[in-house]
Motif scaffolding. Structure first.
Motif, PDB file in Angstrom:
ATOM      1  N   LEU A 192     -13.986  -3.134  21.081  1.00  0.00           N
ATOM      2  CA  LEU A 192     -14.885  -1.933  20.722  1.00  0.00           C
ATOM      3  C   LEU A 192     -15.401  -1.257  21.889  1.00  0.00           C
ATOM      4  N   ASN A 193     -15.788  -1.907  22.969  1.00  0.00           N
ATOM      5  CA  ASN A 193     -16.183  -1.408  24.200  1.00  0.00           C
ATOM      6  C   ASN A 193     -15.175  -0.249  24.707  1.00  0.00           C
ATOM      7  N   GLN A 194     -13.922  -0.815  24.666  1.00  0.00           N
ATOM      8  CA  GLN A 194     -12.962   0.072  25.367  1.00  0.00           C
ATOM      9  C   GLN A 194     -12.888   1.650  24.396  1.00  0.00           C
ATOM     10  N   LYS A 195     -13.265   1.149  23.161  1.00  0.00           N
ATOM     11  CA  LYS A 195     -13.356   2.622  22.302  1.00  0.00           C
ATOM     12  C   LYS A 195     -14.628   3.264  22.331  1.00  0.00           C
ATOM     13  N   ASP A 196     -15.359   2.986  23.401  1.00  0.00           N
ATOM     14  CA  ASP A 196     -16.516   3.649  23.680  1.00  0.00           C
ATOM     15  C   ASP A 196     -17.794   3.361  22.831  1.00  0.00           C
ATOM     16  N   TYR A 197     -17.644   2.325  22.013  1.00  0.00           N
ATOM     17  CA  TYR A 197     -19.099   1.962  21.617  1.00  0.00           C
ATOM     18  C   TYR A 197     -19.836   1.109  22.490  1.00  0.00           C
ATOM     19  N   LYS A 198     -21.271   1.667  22.479  1.00  0.00           N
ATOM     20  CA  LYS A 198     -22.246   0.987  23.447  1.00  0.00           C
ATOM     21  C   LYS A 198     -22.809  -0.209  22.933  1.00  0.00           C
ATOM     22  N   ILE A 199     -22.480  -1.232  24.042  1.00  0.00           N
ATOM     23  CA  ILE A 199     -23.071  -2.495  23.687  1.00  0.00           C
ATOM     24  C   ILE A 199     -24.092  -3.056  24.718  1.00  0.00           C
ATOM     25  N   TYR A 200     -25.339  -3.272  24.357  1.00  0.00           N
ATOM     26  CA  TYR A 200     -26.489  -3.752  25.139  1.00  0.00           C
ATOM     27  C   TYR A 200     -26.923  -4.759  25.033  1.00  0.00           C
ATOM     28  N   TRP A 201     -26.994  -5.567  26.222  1.00  0.00           N
ATOM     29  CA  TRP A 201     -27.781  -6.931  26.116  1.00  0.00           C
ATOM     30  C   TRP A 201     -29.151  -6.763  26.678  1.00  0.00           C
ATOM     31  N   SER A 202     -30.020  -7.710  25.788  1.00  0.00           N
ATOM     32  CA  SER A 202     -31.528  -7.644  26.090  1.00  0.00           C
ATOM     33  C   SER A 202     -32.213  -9.135  26.174  1.00  0.00           C
ATOM     34  N   ASN A 203     -32.765  -9.351  27.268  1.00  0.00           N
ATOM     35  CA  ASN A 203     -33.221 -10.492  27.413  1.00  0.00           C
ATOM     36  C   ASN A 203     -34.560 -10.944  26.318  1.00  0.00           C
ATOM     37  N   ASN A 204     -34.837  -9.834  25.352  1.00  0.00           N
ATOM     38  CA  ASN A 204     -35.902 -10.183  24.553  1.00  0.00           C
ATOM     39  C   ASN A 204     -35.162 -10.649  23.204  1.00  0.00           C
ATOM     40  N   ILE A 205     -33.850 -10.378  23.046  1.00  0.00           N
ATOM     41  CA  ILE A 205     -33.223 -11.065  21.865  1.00  0.00           C
ATOM     42  C   ILE A 205     -32.646 -12.302  22.048  1.00  0.00           C
ATOM     43  N   LYS A 206     -33.314 -13.206  21.790  1.00  0.00           N
ATOM     44  CA  LYS A 206     -32.996 -14.842  22.146  1.00  0.00           C
ATOM     45  C   LYS A 206     -32.807 -15.467  20.777  1.00  0.00           C
ATOM     46  N   VAL A 207     -31.676 -16.002  20.852  1.00  0.00           N
ATOM     47  CA  VAL A 207     -31.497 -17.181  19.930  1.00  0.00           C
ATOM     48  C   VAL A 207     -31.450 -18.843  20.750  1.00  0.00           C
ATOM     49  N   TYR A 208     -31.766 -19.512  20.130  1.00  0.00           N
ATOM     50  CA  TYR A 208     -32.225 -20.896  20.662  1.00  0.00           C
ATOM     51  C   TYR A 208     -31.214 -21.968  20.150  1.00  0.00           C
ATOM     52  N   GLU A 209     -30.763 -22.928  21.007  1.00  0.00           N
ATOM     53  CA  GLU A 209     -30.019 -23.905  20.418  1.00  0.00           C
ATOM     54  C   GLU A 209     -30.121 -25.213  21.156  1.00  0.00           C
ATOM     55  N   LYS A 210     -30.197 -26.389  20.487  1.00  0.00           N
ATOM     56  CA  LYS A 210     -30.228 -27.712  21.326  1.00  0.00           C
ATOM     57  C   LYS A 210     -29.200 -27.937  21.923  1.00  0.00           C
ATOM     58  N   ASN A 211     -29.316 -28.543  23.198  1.00  0.00           N
ATOM     59  CA  ASN A 211     -28.176 -29.062  23.861  1.00  0.00           C
ATOM     60  C   ASN A 211     -27.430 -30.276  23.451  1.00  0.00           C
ATOM     61  N   HIS A 212     -26.161 -29.912  22.834  1.00  0.00           N
ATOM     62  CA  HIS A 212     -25.376 -31.026  22.344  1.00  0.00           C
ATOM     63  C   HIS A 212     -25.198 -32.216  23.397  1.00  0.00           C
ATOM     64  N   GLU A 213     -25.263 -33.326  22.890  1.00  0.00           N
ATOM     65  CA  GLU A 213     -25.169 -34.394  24.118  1.00  0.00           C
ATOM     66  C   GLU A 213     -23.665 -34.563  24.746  1.00  0.00           C
ATOM     67  N   HIS A 214     -22.721 -33.835  23.746  1.00  0.00           N
ATOM     68  CA  HIS A 214     -21.354 -34.147  24.464  1.00  0.00           C
ATOM     69  C   HIS A 214     -20.941 -33.059  25.579  1.00  0.00           C
ATOM     70  N   ARG A 215     -22.006 -31.936  25.379  1.00  0.00           N
ATOM     71  CA  ARG A 215     -21.791 -31.004  26.494  1.00  0.00           C
ATOM     72  C   ARG A 215     -22.500 -31.495  27.659  1.00  0.00           C
ATOM     73  N   SER A 216     -23.014 -32.521  28.002  1.00  0.00           N
ATOM     74  CA  SER A 216     -23.615 -32.990  29.091  1.00  0.00           C
ATOM     75  C   SER A 216     -22.673 -34.041  29.895  1.00  0.00           C
ATOM     76  N   ASN A 217     -21.257 -33.800  29.410  1.00  0.00           N
ATOM     77  CA  ASN A 217     -20.509 -34.571  29.820  1.00  0.00           C
ATOM     78  C   ASN A 217     -19.476 -33.737  30.916  1.00  0.00           C
ATOM     79  N   ILE A 218     -19.268 -34.216  32.034  1.00  0.00           N
ATOM     80  CA  ILE A 218     -18.420 -33.325  33.060  1.00  0.00           C
ATOM     81  C   ILE A 218     -17.004 -32.977  32.458  1.00  0.00           C
ATOM     82  N   TYR A 219     -16.683 -33.982  31.748  1.00  0.00           N
ATOM     83  CA  TYR A 219     -15.210 -33.719  31.175  1.00  0.00           C
ATOM     84  C   TYR A 219     -15.129 -32.602  30.086  1.00  0.00           C
TER      85      TYR A 219
END
Length: 301
Positions: A192-219
């Motif tokens: 969609l970006n290639q088709k010239d649709y404008k995508i904006y990221w904003s620091n004020n548009i937050k979602v929150y997620e709990k840190n899943h334990e398995h994602r704390s593993n280096i593997y």
């Protein structure tokens, strides 16, 4: 009144799905928007049926539950897109089933659309602090030193866009990436970006997620870095064609190798060590990705 449909794909996460819905119920909504929640359950037995049946009786917004038995997030998200054809909303949003939003999430989105004339709006996913465990997910999240930035793609953990874009482009999530469990949203919004649709990221548009334990593993970090490296060449080929796609992939692989070498100089620092591990496995994934792409499947049955 314009309609917004918030799509949530879920798989065996009834507790986090419930928290996600409760956060949506607290949204500061615009009087011009009618909100509908579309949930796609990706379990064969439609596990969230009883939960949604109970919640929807007193829920602030209408909830629609559909089931997609084909395993994988790509199938689930395409099921949502297919359902949208009948509902024909003005706006669409995707968030994850383990995310929560703050009260100002929607108001902030509408402000960015008005301010920047944005077609697609996205923002960061913030992980709740866990002092006992490392959070390796941060190595894969976008981080910009600005409040608002025009970007080249968005992730479906936090995105909002006009449904007219989908109707016009007739785009779906790429089924070839289903076996990776990731990457399909990057390709979707990059197109969609290639088709010239404008995508904006904003620091004020937050979602929150709990840190899943398995994602704390280096593997977990090693496997994710390697997986992203492998699928990266496919995305490059889809965006730039075979010749320039392969060229882009191998140029990026060289860049990741240089990043790895650079991180070796500061290996005494933990973040540098972890970054080095991330870079080397991204490099390896990109290096052999074109050879093994069709032979592997990361999808858990």
């Amino acid at each position: 009144m314009k309609t917004l449909i918030i799509c949530i794909c879920t798989y065996n996460r009834k507790e986090s799905l419930s928290k996600c819905l409760k956060s949506l119920e607290k949204l500061n909504n615009s009087p011009i928007l009618k909100i509908i929640i579309l949930i796609v359950d990706n379990t064969p037995s439609n596990q969230s049926f009883e939960l949604i049946k109970k919640i929807k009786k007193k829920f602030k917004y209408k909830i629609i539950l559909v089931n997609e038995k084909k395993r994988g997030v790509v199938h689930a998200r395409n099921k949502a897109l297919n359902k949208l054809k009948n509902l024909n909303p003005h706006y669409v949003s995707f968030i994850d089933d383990d995310c929560t939003v703050n009260k100002s999430w929607l108001v902030n989105i509408l402000n960015i659309i008005k301010k920047k004339n944005a077609d697609i709006v996205t923002g960061p996913q913030i992980y709740t602090e866990d002092k006992k465990n490392s959070n390796y997910t941060k190595f894969f999240e976008k981080n910009y030193n600005t409040n608002i930035k025009k970007v080249k793609w968005a992730a479906t953990n936090n995105v909002f866009f006009s449904y007219n874009i989908i109707k016009k482009q007739k785009l779906i999530f790429d089924k070839s990436l289903n076996k990776f469990g990731m990457g399909e949203d990057q390709l979707f919004f990059s197109i969609l970006n290639q088709k010239d649709y404008k995508i904006y990221w904003s620091n004020n548009i937050k979602v929150y997620e709990k840190n899943h334990e398995h994602r704390s593993n280096i593997y977990w970090l090693i496997k994710r870095s390697f997986r992203l490296g492998i699928l990266g060449h496919y995305i490059d080929r889809k965006l730039y064609g075979n010749f320039f796609g392969y060229l882009t992939n191998y140029l990026k692989s060289i860049l990741y190798l240089l990043y790895t070498i650079k991180s070796i100089a500061t290996m005494y620092n933990k973040n540098s060590r972890v970054s080095g591990i991330n870079f080397i496995f991204r490099f390896l994934g990109k290096l052999i990705g074109p050879v093994i792409f069709n032979k592997i499947n990361f999808l858990k049955k």
